[in-house]
Design a protein around this motif. Sequence first.
Motif, short mmCIF file in Angstrom:
data_model
loop_
_atom_site.label_atom_id
_atom_site.label_comp_id
_atom_site.label_asym_id
_atom_site.label_seq_id
_atom_site.Cartn_x
_atom_site.Cartn_y
_atom_site.Cartn_z
N TRP A 64 31.46 74.02 4.24
CA TRP A 64 30.71 74.67 5.15
C TRP A 64 29.13 75.10 5.65
O TRP A 64 29.13 74.59 4.11
N HIS A 65 29.53 75.49 6.63
CA HIS A 65 28.11 75.61 6.75
C HIS A 65 28.30 77.58 6.74
O HIS A 65 28.68 77.52 7.76
N ASP A 66 26.90 78.15 6.03
CA ASP A 66 27.28 79.98 5.68
C ASP A 66 26.40 80.31 6.73
O ASP A 66 25.46 79.90 6.28
N VAL A 67 26.30 80.16 7.89
CA VAL A 67 25.22 81.38 8.99
C VAL A 67 25.97 82.90 8.57
O VAL A 67 26.77 83.55 8.92
N GLN A 68 24.09 84.09 8.87
CA GLN A 68 24.58 84.53 8.57
C GLN A 68 23.75 85.08 10.08
O GLN A 68 23.33 85.08 10.81
N ASN A 69 25.24 86.68 10.83
CA ASN A 69 24.43 87.19 11.77
C ASN A 69 23.66 87.92 11.52
O ASN A 69 23.29 88.92 10.80
N SER A 70 22.85 88.83 12.31
CA SER A 70 22.28 89.74 12.63
C SER A 70 22.94 91.11 12.40
O SER A 70 22.11 92.21 12.06
N ASP A 71 24.42 91.94 12.10
CA ASP A 71 24.94 92.62 11.83
C ASP A 71 24.87 92.68 10.30
O ASP A 71 26.11 93.09 10.20
N GLY A 72 24.99 91.55 9.64
CA GLY A 72 25.04 91.44 8.07
C GLY A 72 26.21 90.50 7.65
O GLY A 72 26.72 89.93 6.68
N THR A 73 27.17 90.63 8.87
CA THR A 73 28.37 89.38 8.71
C THR A 73 27.98 87.88 8.51
O THR A 73 27.15 86.94 9.02
N TRP A 74 29.35 87.11 8.40
CA TRP A 74 29.07 85.46 7.91
C TRP A 74 29.59 84.69 9.25
O TRP A 74 30.90 85.17 8.86
N ASN A 75 29.54 83.64 9.77
CA ASN A 75 29.98 82.43 9.98
C ASN A 75 30.24 81.55 8.79
O ASN A 75 28.99 81.09 8.53
N GLU A 76 31.78 81.21 8.82
CA GLU A 76 31.70 79.79 7.99
C GLU A 76 31.97 78.27 9.40
O GLU A 76 32.98 78.64 9.65
N ARG A 100 27.74 88.07 20.66
CA ARG A 100 26.56 88.52 19.76
C ARG A 100 27.00 87.72 18.89
O ARG A 100 27.35 87.05 17.63
N ASP A 101 25.34 86.95 18.81
CA ASP A 101 25.26 86.00 17.67
C ASP A 101 25.98 84.98 18.36
O ASP A 101 25.70 83.86 17.52
N GLY A 102 26.62 84.51 19.14
CA GLY A 102 27.01 83.44 19.48
C GLY A 102 28.07 83.25 18.42
O GLY A 102 29.77 81.98 18.95
N THR A 103 29.45 83.91 18.02
CA THR A 103 30.77 83.94 17.26
C THR A 103 31.35 85.40 18.01
O THR A 103 30.41 86.67 18.19
N ASN A 104 32.35 85.72 18.08
CA ASN A 104 33.14 87.30 18.44
C ASN A 104 33.84 87.60 17.00
O ASN A 104 33.51 86.15 15.63
N SER A 105 34.63 88.31 16.83
CA SER A 105 35.09 89.46 15.58
C SER A 105 35.56 88.41 14.60
O SER A 105 35.96 88.77 13.77
N TYR A 106 36.70 87.45 15.07
CA TYR A 106 37.50 86.62 14.92
C TYR A 106 37.22 85.55 14.11
O TYR A 106 37.69 85.47 13.11
#
Length: 155
Positions: A64-76, A100-106
């Motif tokens: 997985w590529h672990d990508v941090q968002n500006s709000d401190g959350t992560w996308n896998e 925001r940051d290219g993804t949604n909260s789900y």
Amino acid sequence: MFKKHAVKALATAAAVPALLIGFTGAAHADGTITWKNGTNDQCCFLGSQPGGGAVGASTVGWEWHDVQNSDGTWNEVDRFGRCLTGYGSQAYTENCNSGRDGTNSYERWREIYTGSGFKLQNVQSGGFLDWTGAYSLGSVYVNGTDYNNQNQRWY
């Protein structure tokens, strides 16, 4: 003057490796990771359906590529560019949606360090990534209850 610049250059050269060492080893290093489950080191993997699919556990690792968002959350994000997503109790991959940051909260996850791994908490539902113990697609899911057990630990 030359001596002053030489000392400054040496100090900088020594500091860079120290900084790099300080940032290695963390699961959320904004890079590639193979998430393993805390129960018995089983790896998370993806279904092979076009456009995304269910998530399950296997002894074969999946990166997985672990990508941090500006709000401190992560996308896998998987190798096909699909995001780990949690809708209700389902965990699966889908094409990453815009927001925001290219993804949604789900598609966003909080990586909460527990001392023995990370709890991955879905931002939208508040549920935690969990494993049933089975080796099949759909065996990794989102559990609304934090049981604070090894099935909910990832590293």
